[in-house]
Scaffold this motif. Structure first.
Motif, PDB file in Angstrom:
ATOM      1  N   UNK A  75       0.838  -1.199   0.000  1.00 17.00           N
ATOM      2  CA  UNK A  75       0.000   0.000   0.000  1.00 17.00           C
ATOM      3  C   UNK A  75       0.872   1.248   0.000  1.00 17.00           C
ATOM      4  N   UNK A  76       1.820   1.292  -0.917  1.00 19.69           N
ATOM      5  CA  UNK A  76       2.787   2.390  -0.976  1.00 19.69           C
ATOM      6  C   UNK A  76       2.122   3.771  -1.034  1.00 19.69           C
ATOM      7  N   UNK A  77       1.035   3.949  -1.792  1.00 19.23           N
ATOM      8  CA  UNK A  77       0.399   5.276  -1.806  1.00 19.23           C
ATOM      9  C   UNK A  77      -0.131   5.703  -0.435  1.00 19.23           C
ATOM     10  N   UNK A  78      -0.567   4.752   0.382  1.00 19.86           N
ATOM     11  CA  UNK A  78      -1.042   5.062   1.737  1.00 19.86           C
ATOM     12  C   UNK A  78       0.151   5.262   2.671  1.00 19.86           C
ATOM     13  N   UNK A  79       1.179   4.455   2.470  1.00 21.18           N
ATOM     14  CA  UNK A  79       2.368   4.514   3.318  1.00 21.18           C
ATOM     15  C   UNK A  79       3.129   5.834   3.129  1.00 21.18           C
ATOM     16  N   UNK A  80       3.218   6.307   1.893  1.00 18.46           N
ATOM     17  CA  UNK A  80       3.951   7.537   1.601  1.00 18.46           C
ATOM     18  C   UNK A  80       3.179   8.399   0.597  1.00 18.46           C
ATOM     19  N   UNK A  81       2.031   8.921   1.011  1.00 18.42           N
ATOM     20  CA  UNK A  81       1.272   9.748   0.071  1.00 18.42           C
ATOM     21  C   UNK A  81       1.987  11.074  -0.183  1.00 18.42           C
ATOM     22  N   UNK A  82       1.867  11.547  -1.436  1.00 15.84           N
ATOM     23  CA  UNK A  82       2.345  12.891  -1.725  1.00 15.84           C
ATOM     24  C   UNK A  82       1.354  13.869  -1.115  1.00 15.84           C
ATOM     25  N   UNK A  83       0.164  13.875  -1.634  1.00 15.43           N
ATOM     26  CA  UNK A  83      -0.962  14.647  -1.106  1.00 15.43           C
ATOM     27  C   UNK A  83      -2.144  13.708  -0.991  1.00 15.43           C
ATOM     28  N   UNK A  84      -3.069  14.060  -0.119  1.00 17.78           N
ATOM     29  CA  UNK A  84      -4.302  13.284  -0.064  1.00 17.78           C
ATOM     30  C   UNK A  84      -5.442  14.195   0.358  1.00 17.78           C
ATOM     31  N   UNK A  85      -6.635  13.801  -0.069  1.00 18.83           N
ATOM     32  CA  UNK A  85      -7.843  14.550   0.263  1.00 18.83           C
ATOM     33  C   UNK A  85      -8.983  13.553   0.429  1.00 18.83           C
ATOM     34  N   UNK A  86      -9.922  13.909   1.274  1.00 19.70           N
ATOM     35  CA  UNK A  86     -11.063  13.032   1.485  1.00 19.70           C
ATOM     36  C   UNK A  86     -12.088  13.237   0.380  1.00 19.70           C
TER      37      UNK A  86
END
Length: 140
Positions: A75-86
């Motif tokens: 789950x690399x995108x969750x482990x090291x997200x650049x940006x995230x939004x709900x």
């Protein structure tokens, strides 16, 4: 008479507002949990990240190291997200489904669909995450 009506109307408005707050509470709680877990991943804090996992997830990954390694590898995108939004959210019984739109370290966009389950003590725990490499779909 007008004063009594104004007071009654004010109380009714407050109660209606309180009801709306309660309706949003599971979603707000879920978002806070997700944000705190992502912060734990970014800080390499396995203890904190593991603390948000449901009993079902803990059954599959009985210690924080196994859990943390699974997230780091799968789950690399969750482990090291650049940006995230709900994104969108939905409450179904004792669970909250929450979209999280993530920009991964490699620049690709992902949608993580989190499932949080209400526990017997009233808290919510993350029970699973489905990763989709696409924009949000029509329904969650």
């Amino acid at each position: 008479m007008i004063r009594t009506f104004a007071i009654a109307f004010g109380i009714a408005a407050q109660l209606a507002g309180a009801g709306l707050c309660r309706a949003e509470e599971p979603v707000d709680t879920a978002r806070s949990i997700i944000q705190d877990q992502i912060a734990a991943f970014l800080n390499d804090d396995a203890d904190a990240a593991y603390s948000f996992a449901s009993p079902a997830i803990r059954g599959k990954f009985p210690d924080k190291t196994a859990f943390f390694d699974m997230v780091r590898r799968g789950y690399q995108p969750v482990y090291r997200p650049g940006n995230f939004a709900f994104g969108r959210s939905k409450v179904v019984g004792d669970q909250v489904i929450q979209e999280v739109l993530i920009s991964a370290p490699d620049g690709k966009d992902w949608t993580a669909v989190y499932q949080l389950m209400k526990q017997p003590d009233g808290s919510y725990k993350i029970n699973g995450v489905m990763m989709l490499q696409s924009a949000p779909g029509p329904e969650i």
